[in-house]
Scaffold this motif. Structure first.
Motif, PDB file in Angstrom:
ATOM      1  N   GLU A  69       0.841  -1.203   0.000  1.00 28.10           N
ATOM      2  CA  GLU A  69       0.000   0.000   0.000  1.00 28.10           C
ATOM      3  C   GLU A  69       0.867   1.240   0.000  1.00 28.10           C
ATOM      4  O   GLU A  69       1.892   1.296   0.683  1.00 28.10           O
ATOM      5  N   ALA A  70       0.482   2.224  -0.777  1.00 29.29           N
ATOM      6  CA  ALA A  70       1.092   3.542  -0.705  1.00 29.29           C
ATOM      7  C   ALA A  70      -0.028   4.559  -0.820  1.00 29.29           C
ATOM      8  O   ALA A  70      -1.084   4.286  -1.409  1.00 29.29           O
ATOM      9  N   ASP A  71       0.177   5.701  -0.220  1.00 29.56           N
ATOM     10  CA  ASP A  71      -0.842   6.733  -0.310  1.00 29.56           C
ATOM     11  C   ASP A  71      -0.188   8.095  -0.231  1.00 29.56           C
ATOM     12  O   ASP A  71       0.988   8.222   0.104  1.00 29.56           O
ATOM     13  N   ASP A  72      -0.949   9.073  -0.555  1.00 31.33           N
ATOM     14  CA  ASP A  72      -0.524  10.465  -0.413  1.00 31.33           C
ATOM     15  C   ASP A  72      -1.765  11.224   0.001  1.00 31.33           C
ATOM     16  O   ASP A  72      -2.594  11.593  -0.837  1.00 31.33           O
ATOM     17  N   ILE A  73      -1.920  11.387   1.288  1.00 31.62           N
ATOM     18  CA  ILE A  73      -3.147  11.942   1.847  1.00 31.62           C
ATOM     19  C   ILE A  73      -2.785  13.149   2.697  1.00 31.62           C
ATOM     20  O   ILE A  73      -1.934  13.056   3.572  1.00 31.62           O
ATOM     21  N   ASP A  74      -3.427  14.249   2.442  1.00 28.34           N
ATOM     22  CA  ASP A  74      -3.179  15.456   3.229  1.00 28.34           C
ATOM     23  C   ASP A  74      -3.875  15.297   4.581  1.00 28.34           C
ATOM     24  O   ASP A  74      -5.096  15.145   4.623  1.00 28.34           O
ATOM     25  N   PRO A  75      -3.125  15.330   5.680  1.00 27.24           N
ATOM     26  CA  PRO A  75      -3.770  15.094   6.971  1.00 27.24           C
ATOM     27  C   PRO A  75      -4.779  16.182   7.329  1.00 27.24           C
ATOM     28  O   PRO A  75      -5.724  15.934   8.069  1.00 27.24           O
ATOM     29  N   ALA A  76      -4.594  17.380   6.792  1.00 27.14           N
ATOM     30  CA  ALA A  76      -5.510  18.480   7.136  1.00 27.14           C
ATOM     31  C   ALA A  76      -6.787  18.411   6.309  1.00 27.14           C
ATOM     32  O   ALA A  76      -7.894  18.420   6.845  1.00 27.14           O
ATOM     33  N   THR A  77      -6.644  18.313   4.994  1.00 25.19           N
ATOM     34  CA  THR A  77      -7.833  18.306   4.137  1.00 25.19           C
ATOM     35  C   THR A  77      -8.383  16.898   3.923  1.00 25.19           C
ATOM     36  O   THR A  77      -9.513  16.729   3.515  1.00 25.19           O
ATOM     37  N   ARG A  78      -7.561  15.877   4.206  1.00 24.37           N
ATOM     38  CA  ARG A  78      -7.924  14.465   3.985  1.00 24.37           C
ATOM     39  C   ARG A  78      -8.181  14.164   2.519  1.00 24.37           C
ATOM     40  O   ARG A  78      -8.876  13.216   2.193  1.00 24.37           O
ATOM     41  N   LEU A  79      -7.653  14.984   1.652  1.00 26.19           N
ATOM     42  CA  LEU A  79      -7.767  14.689   0.224  1.00 26.19           C
ATOM     43  C   LEU A  79      -6.504  13.960  -0.226  1.00 26.19           C
ATOM     44  O   LEU A  79      -5.435  14.147   0.336  1.00 26.19           O
ATOM     45  N   GLY A  80      -6.638  13.129  -1.244  1.00 25.46           N
ATOM     46  CA  GLY A  80      -5.484  12.416  -1.747  1.00 25.46           C
ATOM     47  C   GLY A  80      -5.881  11.080  -2.315  1.00 25.46           C
ATOM     48  O   GLY A  80      -7.030  10.891  -2.714  1.00 25.46           O
ATOM     49  N   TRP A  81      -4.934  10.162  -2.342  1.00 24.43           N
ATOM     50  CA  TRP A  81      -5.211   8.870  -2.947  1.00 24.43           C
ATOM     51  C   TRP A  81      -4.542   7.757  -2.137  1.00 24.43           C
ATOM     52  O   TRP A  81      -3.606   7.991  -1.364  1.00 24.43           O
TER      53      TRP A  81
ATOM     54  N   ILE B 227       7.476  -7.777  -6.256  1.00 20.25           N
ATOM     55  CA  ILE B 227       6.065  -8.101  -6.073  1.00 20.25           C
ATOM     56  C   ILE B 227       5.393  -7.958  -7.430  1.00 20.25           C
ATOM     57  O   ILE B 227       5.358  -6.860  -8.001  1.00 20.25           O
ATOM     58  N   SER B 228       4.901  -9.064  -7.949  1.00 21.63           N
ATOM     59  CA  SER B 228       4.181  -8.991  -9.226  1.00 21.63           C
ATOM     60  C   SER B 228       2.728  -8.641  -8.933  1.00 21.63           C
ATOM     61  O   SER B 228       2.013  -9.384  -8.281  1.00 21.63           O
ATOM     62  N   ALA B 229       2.312  -7.476  -9.408  1.00 21.47           N
ATOM     63  CA  ALA B 229       0.981  -6.965  -9.086  1.00 21.47           C
ATOM     64  C   ALA B 229      -0.089  -7.801  -9.771  1.00 21.47           C
ATOM     65  O   ALA B 229      -0.147  -7.861 -10.992  1.00 21.47           O
ATOM     66  N   GLU B 230      -0.914  -8.454  -8.995  1.00 16.22           N
ATOM     67  CA  GLU B 230      -2.016  -9.219  -9.559  1.00 16.22           C
ATOM     68  C   GLU B 230      -3.316  -8.415  -9.438  1.00 16.22           C
ATOM     69  O   GLU B 230      -3.951  -8.116 -10.421  1.00 16.22           O
ATOM     70  N   LEU B 231      -3.668  -8.043  -8.214  1.00 17.97           N
ATOM     71  CA  LEU B 231      -4.833  -7.181  -8.011  1.00 17.97           C
ATOM     72  C   LEU B 231      -4.347  -5.776  -7.698  1.00 17.97           C
ATOM     73  O   LEU B 231      -3.473  -5.599  -6.847  1.00 17.97           O
ATOM     74  N   ILE B 232      -4.885  -4.804  -8.385  1.00 19.29           N
ATOM     75  CA  ILE B 232      -4.527  -3.406  -8.129  1.00 19.29           C
ATOM     76  C   ILE B 232      -5.803  -2.629  -7.889  1.00 19.29           C
ATOM     77  O   ILE B 232      -6.701  -2.634  -8.735  1.00 19.29           O
ATOM     78  N   SER B 233      -5.905  -1.997  -6.720  1.00 15.17           N
ATOM     79  CA  SER B 233      -7.077  -1.160  -6.470  1.00 15.17           C
ATOM     80  C   SER B 233      -6.605   0.184  -5.960  1.00 15.17           C
ATOM     81  O   SER B 233      -5.520   0.305  -5.386  1.00 15.17           O
ATOM     82  N   GLY B 234      -7.390   1.189  -6.175  1.00 15.66           N
ATOM     83  CA  GLY B 234      -7.008   2.515  -5.735  1.00 15.66           C
ATOM     84  C   GLY B 234      -8.207   3.421  -5.633  1.00 15.66           C
ATOM     85  O   GLY B 234      -9.218   3.223  -6.309  1.00 15.66           O
ATOM     86  N   TYR B 235      -8.091   4.362  -4.723  1.00 16.28           N
ATOM     87  CA  TYR B 235      -9.160   5.327  -4.508  1.00 16.28           C
ATOM     88  C   TYR B 235      -8.577   6.722  -4.514  1.00 16.28           C
ATOM     89  O   TYR B 235      -7.437   6.923  -4.116  1.00 16.28           O
ATOM     90  N   GLU B 236      -9.374   7.658  -4.936  1.00 17.09           N
ATOM     91  CA  GLU B 236      -8.961   9.053  -4.922  1.00 17.09           C
ATOM     92  C   GLU B 236     -10.077   9.859  -4.267  1.00 17.09           C
ATOM     93  O   GLU B 236     -11.245   9.653  -4.569  1.00 17.09           O
TER      94      GLU B 236
END
Lengths: 142, 142
Positions: free
Chosen positions: B73-85, B123-132
């Motif tokens: 898992e990786a993410d980039d989420i602004d702790p103040a606005t909670r926007l990101g992915w 790590i060979s990516a088999e399932l990839i999911s993501g949210y924005e």
């Protein structure tokens, strides 16, 4: 040549304090026999981590049974300097079925994303580990 | 009232692109029958995620066998606005035993912490999911 290095482990109380200083962490559990991870928001009360699971039914279906062992991770790491800390808790996650208590936590823990599913999950911290990174120069100067 | 909400899912290619735009992620695996998670650094090549595991023997002992299913898992989420992915990959992790190739990746992927253990894991990516996440106001204005 590494510019930064590990400076020992964090004690249990400092790890819990750091965990409580941020609101976003990652809940790690098993879903359909596969490892799964979801970002969630949390609060820390004593040695219990309370999260709101709005990320879907995957977490709550796993914890809806008698309780399952999960890991919870939060960190605060500067991407540029790579300094910071990471805390990992392993413990039993249970769905909060007391609706009065759940409503109280919903008032304190903002969901990470909006959604219809809105369960409150408690994680009793059994194993707590944490690391803190400081510059190697600072360590060498000791 | 929620200020922010989920805006659908990320496609596979956009999720991989976002994953490749950051260097820090979290490797999720099973260790001694318990869920485990460690922050690591990564690079993305096609649909393969390559990480350096300096966090200890826990990861490499798990992947040293024929290969194990892990989540990343990786993410980039602004702790103040909670926007990101947030992007989550599930796939098979294998220890890179080709020392020439491993040395090449060591030159590209900085370890998250210094240490003596220094394995390269693919790590060979088999399932990839993501949210924005975008502001609810932006979505309402559509």
């Amino acid at each position: 040549m590494e510019e930064y290095r590990l400076l020992g482990e964090l004690g249990r109380s400092k790890a819990l304090r750091l965990l409580g200083s941020v609101s976003l962490g990652r809940l790690v559990f098993t879903h359909h026999a596969l490892p799964a991870i979801r970002p969630v928001n949390h609060v820390v009360e004593g040695e219990t981590i309370i999260v709101r699971a709005t990320a879907g039914a995957a977490i709550t279906s796993a914890t809806g049974r008698a309780g399952v062992v999960v890991a919870y991770e939060a960190d605060d790491i500067d991407p540029a300097t790579r300094l910071g800390w990471s805390v990992i808790v392993v413990g039993t996650a249970r769905l909060m079925t007391d609706e009065v208590a759940a409503a109280r936590y919903r008032a304190r823990v903002r969901p990470w994303i909006g959604g219809t599913a809105d369960d409150v999950i408690t994680i009793s911290a059994e194993l707590i580990s944490g690391y803190e990174m400081v510059p190697a120069a600072a360590e060498a100067a000791r």
